[in-house]
Design a protein around this motif. Structure first.
Motif, PDB file in Angstrom:
ATOM      1  N   UNK A   1       0.836  -1.206   0.000  1.00  0.00           N
ATOM      2  CA  UNK A   1       0.000   0.000   0.000  1.00  0.00           C
ATOM      3  C   UNK A   1       0.866   1.249   0.000  1.00  0.00           C
TER       4      UNK A   1
ATOM      5  N   UNK B   1       3.943   1.445  -1.237  1.00  0.00           N
ATOM      6  CA  UNK B   1       4.809   1.568  -2.416  1.00  0.00           C
ATOM      7  C   UNK B   1       4.044   1.909  -3.703  1.00  0.00           C
ATOM      8  N   UNK B   2       2.733   1.629  -3.747  1.00  0.00           N
ATOM      9  CA  UNK B   2       1.994   1.877  -4.994  1.00  0.00           C
ATOM     10  C   UNK B   2       1.503   3.321  -5.087  1.00  0.00           C
ATOM     11  N   UNK B   3       1.424   3.810  -6.316  1.00  0.00           N
ATOM     12  CA  UNK B   3       0.934   5.168  -6.530  1.00  0.00           C
ATOM     13  C   UNK B   3      -0.596   5.188  -6.428  1.00  0.00           C
ATOM     14  N   UNK B   4      -1.141   6.390  -6.358  1.00  0.00           N
ATOM     15  CA  UNK B   4      -2.600   6.540  -6.254  1.00  0.00           C
ATOM     16  C   UNK B   4      -3.300   5.887  -7.440  1.00  0.00           C
ATOM     17  N   UNK B   5      -2.768   6.097  -8.627  1.00  0.00           N
ATOM     18  CA  UNK B   5      -3.423   5.535  -9.813  1.00  0.00           C
ATOM     19  C   UNK B   5      -3.361   4.006  -9.815  1.00  0.00           C
ATOM     20  N   UNK B   6      -2.238   3.470  -9.387  1.00  0.00           N
ATOM     21  CA  UNK B   6      -2.128   2.001  -9.336  1.00  0.00           C
ATOM     22  C   UNK B   6      -3.105   1.426  -8.313  1.00  0.00           C
ATOM     23  N   UNK B   7      -3.267   2.130  -7.195  1.00  0.00           N
ATOM     24  CA  UNK B   7      -4.214   1.660  -6.181  1.00  0.00           C
ATOM     25  C   UNK B   7      -5.644   1.723  -6.716  1.00  0.00           C
ATOM     26  N   UNK B   8      -5.937   2.776  -7.485  1.00  0.00           N
ATOM     27  CA  UNK B   8      -7.278   2.897  -8.077  1.00  0.00           C
ATOM     28  C   UNK B   8      -7.512   1.753  -9.067  1.00  0.00           C
ATOM     29  N   UNK B   9      -6.489   1.393  -9.808  1.00  0.00           N
ATOM     30  CA  UNK B   9      -6.617   0.297 -10.775  1.00  0.00           C
ATOM     31  C   UNK B   9      -6.896  -1.030 -10.060  1.00  0.00           C
ATOM     32  N   UNK B  10      -6.277  -1.198  -8.893  1.00  0.00           N
ATOM     33  CA  UNK B  10      -6.502  -2.416  -8.105  1.00  0.00           C
ATOM     34  C   UNK B  10      -7.984  -2.530  -7.769  1.00  0.00           C
ATOM     35  N   UNK B  11      -8.569  -1.389  -7.364  1.00  0.00           N
ATOM     36  CA  UNK B  11      -9.979  -1.431  -7.018  1.00  0.00           C
ATOM     37  C   UNK B  11     -10.844  -1.708  -8.249  1.00  0.00           C
ATOM     38  N   UNK B  12     -10.519  -1.024  -9.335  1.00  0.00           N
ATOM     39  CA  UNK B  12     -11.308  -1.203 -10.560  1.00  0.00           C
ATOM     40  C   UNK B  12     -11.314  -2.657 -11.025  1.00  0.00           C
TER      41      UNK B  12
END
Lengths: 195, 267
Positions: B93, B95-106
């Motif tokens: 959590x 190490x990942x960027x905001x966009x990568x975290x959003x992609x995880x949710x998507x």
């Protein structure tokens, strides 16, 4: 009269099934309570004892257009009385398409909150979740987001300040995929995960 | 050992507190030596006479039972498909960027499909609500509020408040414009706060007020750097009226605290 009824037998059955399918669509897709979907007892009351067969038929129909019926129970047991049925998208949305009004930041915040809670066996103190979120997001936004996630049903909170996974998360989020995607990703590139 | 009443109570309170920590996920349930603690409670039980002690004993036993329950839950979770090392999750959590975290949710999101609609019952409830709703006048009754209308500050008022001299306003502005140009010098720009800062807070506010007119009338430009949070004034030789683009306002707050802080810095 009985002979006449026999000769037209299959047609009323088909009509009855079609009627029941439309009733399922209404019950599951039109929101009538605070939560969307329908409880198992409501479906049983409207469709009869064989309501699960009707739901299966309805599920097969809507899968053709990219939707699916999702069954969610309270807790881990297969308790049909507590089951609630929803219609959800079969596949996940694509970031480039649309995010249904969500900000990227808010989606990321939900990922952080849910992943942390799930890694803590499904519940974590509110202040711990806030602390983790504040490492990435402004403090004022953290409180605002947690309140919204609770209101929308993605998270739930008890009187002792513990956060749990909410009803909407159980209905909408594939929790295993969420954690797999999270751990399968390396900074800057996608490595694995189910799509 | 542990025979005095105080020691017995302390022992039981420690067990209750430990069980609470396990329940709140602060302590690993397997770090608790449940059998050892049960043995201790077993030793203490014959010595208990006071009802308060008995009550604490019950709470301690319940707490230890709860620890055993959480040990079971822990094993269940570790053996389930949903088990992922919390430290590893936390590290990811971070190490990942905001966009990568959003992609995880998507990628794991399947939104509920639903339609909002109003039912006949909803319409009936709305009608009943509307029919019984008191009028606005009735609802406002009892609120003792005094309405104060906003108004313009007249030149005379400003004179009274010593915010404006008796000289002609245009001349004051001209003088300020000249001062600004001089302050900008060859570089052609000056920091906003450096320019408006004066020996008194009142004078500072007055200068800020006059600068706002210079900017509005096109005698100076005002640039805001949102990253550095710096405001720069660039005086113009002649008045220039913006020919394109939407006019916009830049609110700048001038507080006494901020003025004091800057005065300290300048000193």
């Amino acid at each position: 009269m009985p002979e006449e009824a026999k000769s037209t037998g299959p047609e009323p059955d088909e009509a009855a099934i079609r009627d029941k399918l439309s009733r399922v669509a209404q019950l599951l897709m039109f929101r009538r309570h605070r939560q969307p979907g329908a409880k198992s007892w409501e479906l049983r009351k409207t469709l009869g004892r064989n309501y699960r067969e009707i739901i299966d038929m309805f599920d097969r129909e809507i899968q053709k257009i990219g939707l699916v019926v999702k069954r969610v129970t309270e807790g881990e047991e297969e308790d049909e009385d507590s089951a609630r049925y929803y219609v959800t998208m079969k596949e996940h949305p694509v970031l480039s398409d649309r995010t249904f009004g969500w900000r990227i930041d808010d989606m990321a915040a939900l990922t952080v909150a849910l992943s942390y809670i799930l890694s803590k066996r499904g519940k974590a103190p509110l202040n711990e979740v806030e602390r983790v979120l504040q490492e990435k997001f402004p403090k004022w936004r953290v409180g605002y987001n947690i309140d919204r996630f609770i209101r929308w049903g993605y998270l739930s909170e008890d009187d002792e300040g513990m956060l749990y996974v909410g009803w909407r998360t159980r209905a909408e989020i594939d929790q295993k995929t969420l954690l797999e995607m999270l751990l399968g990703k390396e900074g800057g590139r996608r490595v694995g995960g189910r799509s | 050992m542990g025979s005095t009443k105080k020691e017995r109570e302390e022992m039981m309170l420690r067990i209750i507190d430990l069980a609470r920590s396990v329940r709140e996920r602060k302590v690993d349930p397997f770090e608790v030596e449940v059998w050892k603690l049960f043995d201790r409670l077993h030793e203490l039980l014959p010595k208990i006479r006071d009802p308060r002690e008995l009550y604490l004993d019950i709470l301690a036993v319940l707490g230890l039972s709860d620890v055993v329950y959480h040990q079971g839950e822990w094993i269940k979770h570790r053996s389930s498909l949903l088990y992922f090392d919390p430290l590893l999750v936390l590290w990811k959590l971070r190490s990942l960027s905001t966009e990568e975290l959003a992609r995880v949710m998507l990628k794991s999101w399947h939104p509920i499909v639903g339609l909002e609609c109003i039912t006949p019952q909803g319409i009936r409830e709305a009608m009943n609500y509307w029919a019984t709703l008191p009028s606005l006048a009735e609802r406002g009754e009892g609120l003792e509020v005094e309405e104060i209308e906003t108004g313009k500050v007249a030149k005379e008022e400003l004179e009274k408040l010593l915010l404006m001299e008796r000289r002609d306003f245009t001349r004051t502005l001209d003088s300020m414009h000249e001062e600004l140009k001089a302050a900008a010098g060859e570089t052609g720009e000056v920091k906003y706060w450096d320019f408006i800062h004066a020996d008194t807070f009142e004078e500072t506010v007055k200068r800020a007020w006059l600068v706002s007119f210079l900017v509005s009338y096109g005698y100076s430009t005002l640039e805001v750097d949102p990253l550095e949070e710096e405001i720069t004034l660039k005086p113009l030789e002649r008045q220039q009226v913006a020919s394109k683009g939407e006019p916009f306002s830049v609110p700048i707050s001038i507080s006494l605290t901020e003025w004091k802080k800057r005065r300290k810095q300048n000193a």
